[in-house]
Design a protein around this motif. Structure first.
Motif, PDB file in Angstrom:
ATOM      1  N   MET A  84       0.845  -1.180   0.000  1.00  0.00           N
ATOM      2  CA  MET A  84       0.000   0.000   0.000  1.00  0.00           C
ATOM      3  C   MET A  84       0.880   1.229   0.000  1.00  0.00           C
ATOM      4  N   ARG A  85       1.258   1.672  -1.193  1.00  0.00           N
ATOM      5  CA  ARG A  85       2.175   2.783  -1.351  1.00  0.00           C
ATOM      6  C   ARG A  85       1.581   3.770  -2.334  1.00  0.00           C
ATOM      7  N   ILE A  86       1.388   5.004  -1.925  1.00  0.00           N
ATOM      8  CA  ILE A  86       0.904   6.018  -2.835  1.00  0.00           C
ATOM      9  C   ILE A  86       2.088   6.699  -3.507  1.00  0.00           C
ATOM     10  N   GLY A  87       2.074   6.718  -4.798  1.00  0.00           N
ATOM     11  CA  GLY A  87       3.135   7.342  -5.564  1.00  0.00           C
ATOM     12  C   GLY A  87       2.579   8.444  -6.432  1.00  0.00           C
ATOM     13  N   SER A  88       3.161   8.600  -7.594  1.00  0.00           N
ATOM     14  CA  SER A  88       2.709   9.631  -8.520  1.00  0.00           C
ATOM     15  C   SER A  88       3.254   9.325  -9.905  1.00  0.00           C
ATOM     16  N   LEU A  89       2.534   9.790 -10.911  1.00  0.00           N
ATOM     17  CA  LEU A  89       2.997   9.676 -12.283  1.00  0.00           C
ATOM     18  C   LEU A  89       3.864  10.873 -12.630  1.00  0.00           C
ATOM     19  N   GLY A  90       4.757  10.677 -13.577  1.00  0.00           N
ATOM     20  CA  GLY A  90       5.640  11.765 -13.986  1.00  0.00           C
ATOM     21  C   GLY A  90       6.172  11.531 -15.381  1.00  0.00           C
ATOM     22  N   ILE A  91       6.956  12.488 -15.848  1.00  0.00           N
ATOM     23  CA  ILE A  91       7.563  12.435 -17.168  1.00  0.00           C
ATOM     24  C   ILE A  91       9.083  12.461 -17.013  1.00  0.00           C
ATOM     25  N   LYS A  92       9.755  11.542 -17.695  1.00  0.00           N
ATOM     26  CA  LYS A  92      11.208  11.522 -17.670  1.00  0.00           C
ATOM     27  C   LYS A  92      11.751  12.678 -18.505  1.00  0.00           C
ATOM     28  N   ILE A  93      12.576  13.519 -17.890  1.00  0.00           N
ATOM     29  CA  ILE A  93      13.163  14.669 -18.581  1.00  0.00           C
ATOM     30  C   ILE A  93      14.473  14.277 -19.253  1.00  0.00           C
ATOM     31  N   THR A 140      -9.165  11.608  -8.669  1.00  0.00           N
ATOM     32  CA  THR A 140     -10.382  11.548  -9.485  1.00  0.00           C
ATOM     33  C   THR A 140     -11.428  10.589  -8.938  1.00  0.00           C
ATOM     34  N   HIS A 141     -11.002   9.628  -8.132  1.00  0.00           N
ATOM     35  CA  HIS A 141     -11.951   8.635  -7.622  1.00  0.00           C
ATOM     36  C   HIS A 141     -11.378   7.998  -6.367  1.00  0.00           C
ATOM     37  N   ILE A 142     -12.260   7.673  -5.420  1.00  0.00           N
ATOM     38  CA  ILE A 142     -11.869   7.014  -4.175  1.00  0.00           C
ATOM     39  C   ILE A 142     -12.645   5.712  -4.051  1.00  0.00           C
ATOM     40  N   LYS A 143     -11.914   4.615  -3.853  1.00  0.00           N
ATOM     41  CA  LYS A 143     -12.530   3.310  -3.665  1.00  0.00           C
ATOM     42  C   LYS A 143     -12.446   2.916  -2.194  1.00  0.00           C
ATOM     43  N   THR A 144     -13.507   2.375  -1.670  1.00  0.00           N
ATOM     44  CA  THR A 144     -13.565   1.991  -0.263  1.00  0.00           C
ATOM     45  C   THR A 144     -13.763   0.487  -0.140  1.00  0.00           C
ATOM     46  N   TYR A 152      -3.787  10.426 -18.261  1.00  0.00           N
ATOM     47  CA  TYR A 152      -3.499   9.118 -17.680  1.00  0.00           C
ATOM     48  C   TYR A 152      -4.146   9.027 -16.304  1.00  0.00           C
ATOM     49  N   ILE A 153      -4.585   7.827 -15.955  1.00  0.00           N
ATOM     50  CA  ILE A 153      -5.164   7.547 -14.645  1.00  0.00           C
ATOM     51  C   ILE A 153      -4.462   6.324 -14.072  1.00  0.00           C
ATOM     52  N   CYS A 154      -4.034   6.431 -12.819  1.00  0.00           N
ATOM     53  CA  CYS A 154      -3.350   5.329 -12.153  1.00  0.00           C
ATOM     54  C   CYS A 154      -3.949   5.147 -10.766  1.00  0.00           C
ATOM     55  N   GLU A 155      -4.037   3.904 -10.325  1.00  0.00           N
ATOM     56  CA  GLU A 155      -4.664   3.585  -9.043  1.00  0.00           C
ATOM     57  C   GLU A 155      -3.613   3.142  -8.030  1.00  0.00           C
ATOM     58  N   TYR A 156      -3.776   3.608  -6.784  1.00  0.00           N
ATOM     59  CA  TYR A 156      -2.857   3.266  -5.696  1.00  0.00           C
ATOM     60  C   TYR A 156      -3.666   2.810  -4.491  1.00  0.00           C
ATOM     61  N   LYS A 157      -3.296   1.669  -3.937  1.00  0.00           N
ATOM     62  CA  LYS A 157      -3.929   1.212  -2.713  1.00  0.00           C
ATOM     63  C   LYS A 157      -3.361   1.979  -1.514  1.00  0.00           C
ATOM     64  N   VAL A 158      -4.230   2.392  -0.610  1.00  0.00           N
ATOM     65  CA  VAL A 158      -3.827   3.180   0.558  1.00  0.00           C
ATOM     66  C   VAL A 158      -4.457   2.582   1.813  1.00  0.00           C
ATOM     67  N   LYS A 159      -3.867   2.909   2.943  1.00  0.00           N
ATOM     68  CA  LYS A 159      -4.382   2.421   4.226  1.00  0.00           C
ATOM     69  C   LYS A 159      -5.395   3.398   4.818  1.00  0.00           C
ATOM     70  N   ASN A 160      -5.000   4.673   4.910  1.00  0.00           N
ATOM     71  CA  ASN A 160      -5.854   5.686   5.523  1.00  0.00           C
ATOM     72  C   ASN A 160      -6.622   6.431   4.430  1.00  0.00           C
ATOM     73  N   ILE A 161      -7.743   5.877   4.029  1.00  0.00           N
ATOM     74  CA  ILE A 161      -8.503   6.440   2.921  1.00  0.00           C
ATOM     75  C   ILE A 161      -9.140   7.771   3.297  1.00  0.00           C
ATOM     76  N   ASP A 164      -9.391  -0.475  -0.282  1.00  0.00           N
ATOM     77  CA  ASP A 164      -9.227   0.976  -0.208  1.00  0.00           C
ATOM     78  C   ASP A 164      -8.163   1.419  -1.201  1.00  0.00           C
ATOM     79  N   ALA A 165      -8.524   2.355  -2.060  1.00  0.00           N
ATOM     80  CA  ALA A 165      -7.583   2.846  -3.068  1.00  0.00           C
ATOM     81  C   ALA A 165      -8.051   4.198  -3.570  1.00  0.00           C
ATOM     82  N   ILE A 166      -7.120   4.931  -4.158  1.00  0.00           N
ATOM     83  CA  ILE A 166      -7.448   6.205  -4.806  1.00  0.00           C
ATOM     84  C   ILE A 166      -6.952   6.156  -6.244  1.00  0.00           C
ATOM     85  N   GLN A 167      -7.644   6.877  -7.105  1.00  0.00           N
ATOM     86  CA  GLN A 167      -7.234   7.010  -8.496  1.00  0.00           C
ATOM     87  C   GLN A 167      -6.699   8.421  -8.716  1.00  0.00           C
ATOM     88  N   LEU A 168      -5.505   8.511  -9.284  1.00  0.00           N
ATOM     89  CA  LEU A 168      -4.883   9.799  -9.568  1.00  0.00           C
ATOM     90  C   LEU A 168      -4.890  10.036 -11.069  1.00  0.00           C
TER      91      LEU A 168
END
Length: 216
Positions: free
Chosen positions: A1-10, A37-41, A86-95, A48-52
């Motif tokens: 359960m690790r929240i990260g982020s999307l990015g672009i390689k420079i 954009t979305h929260i899953k419970t 782009y949309i990516c989903e990350y599982k989290v503990k404290n929603i 439990d997850a969030i969509q970024l």
């Protein structure tokens, strides 16, 4: 359960460590900003997850627009986003710490933190067995007509077929790869850029996914 982020390689550069008197090779990554954009419970979706959403355009911003179909528009409507690349989903503990429309930027990472970087490797196109799998070649002289040919690919009557997974010519590269335990050397908060020690998959401009490493 690790929240990260999307990015672009420079691209890659180097940072000089005056104390150790060494040059550190680093890769620059433009991280975020991303929007929730979305929260899953667990009660509704089973986990439990969030969509970024990365590369998003707000509904009130008419200057830029990304083509979006009706199902995507309905999915992004709650977060006041008109379109998203782009949309990516990350599982989290404290929603409960997250809310729809919340902005996630480079502030989620810290200097010295270890991250795992997921990206798509550079495509090499259609390659033979010598380049793709480092096969040996045949003799180049004395009338040989087998220079870089693959040679025999199996027996005859028995088994009478080629086993699945046989290493032959085909497309090389262009696949997902993960580089683990890369340390963040420096963070430019104003520009949203992180400098990661080492190389990451893909060429400049590729989409990458940064995840906090289990080591950190």
């Amino acid at each position: 359960m690790r929240i990260g982020s999307l990015g672009i390689k420079i691209g890659m550069t180097q940072i000089f460590d005056i104390e150790k008197n060494i040059a550190i090779p680093v890769t620059l990554i433009k991280v975020g900003p991303s929007i929730v954009t979305h929260i899953k419970t667990n009660e509704k979706d089973g986990y439990d997850a969030i969509q970024l959403g990365f590369g998003f355009v707000l509904s009130n911003d008419k200057s830029t627009y990304i083509k979006t179909n009706k199902p995507e528009k309905g999915h992004l409507q709650k977060s006041n986003v008109a379109s998203c690349s782009y949309i990516c989903e990350y599982k989290v503990k404290n929603i409960e710490q997250y809310s729809i429309g919340q902005i996630i930027d480079v502030g989620t990472f810290q200097t010295g933190q270890f991250v795992d970087v997921i990206g798509k490797t550079i495509g090499k196109g259609f390659c033979g067995t010598v380049k793709r799998y480092n096969f040996g070649r045949g003799p180049m002289g004395h009338g040989s007509k087998n220079h870089r040919a693959p040679g025999s690919i199996g027996a005859g009557s028995t088994p009478g077929r080629v086993y699945p997974g046989k290493r032959m010519a085909g497309r090389k590269g262009g696949t997902q790869a993960t580089i683990k335990n890369l340390q963040i050397i420096k963070i430019h908060s104003e520009e949203g850029v992180v400098a990661v020690h080492g190389a990451i998959p893909g060429k400049s401009g590729n989409l990458v996914n940064l995840l906090p490493s289990l080591k950190s």
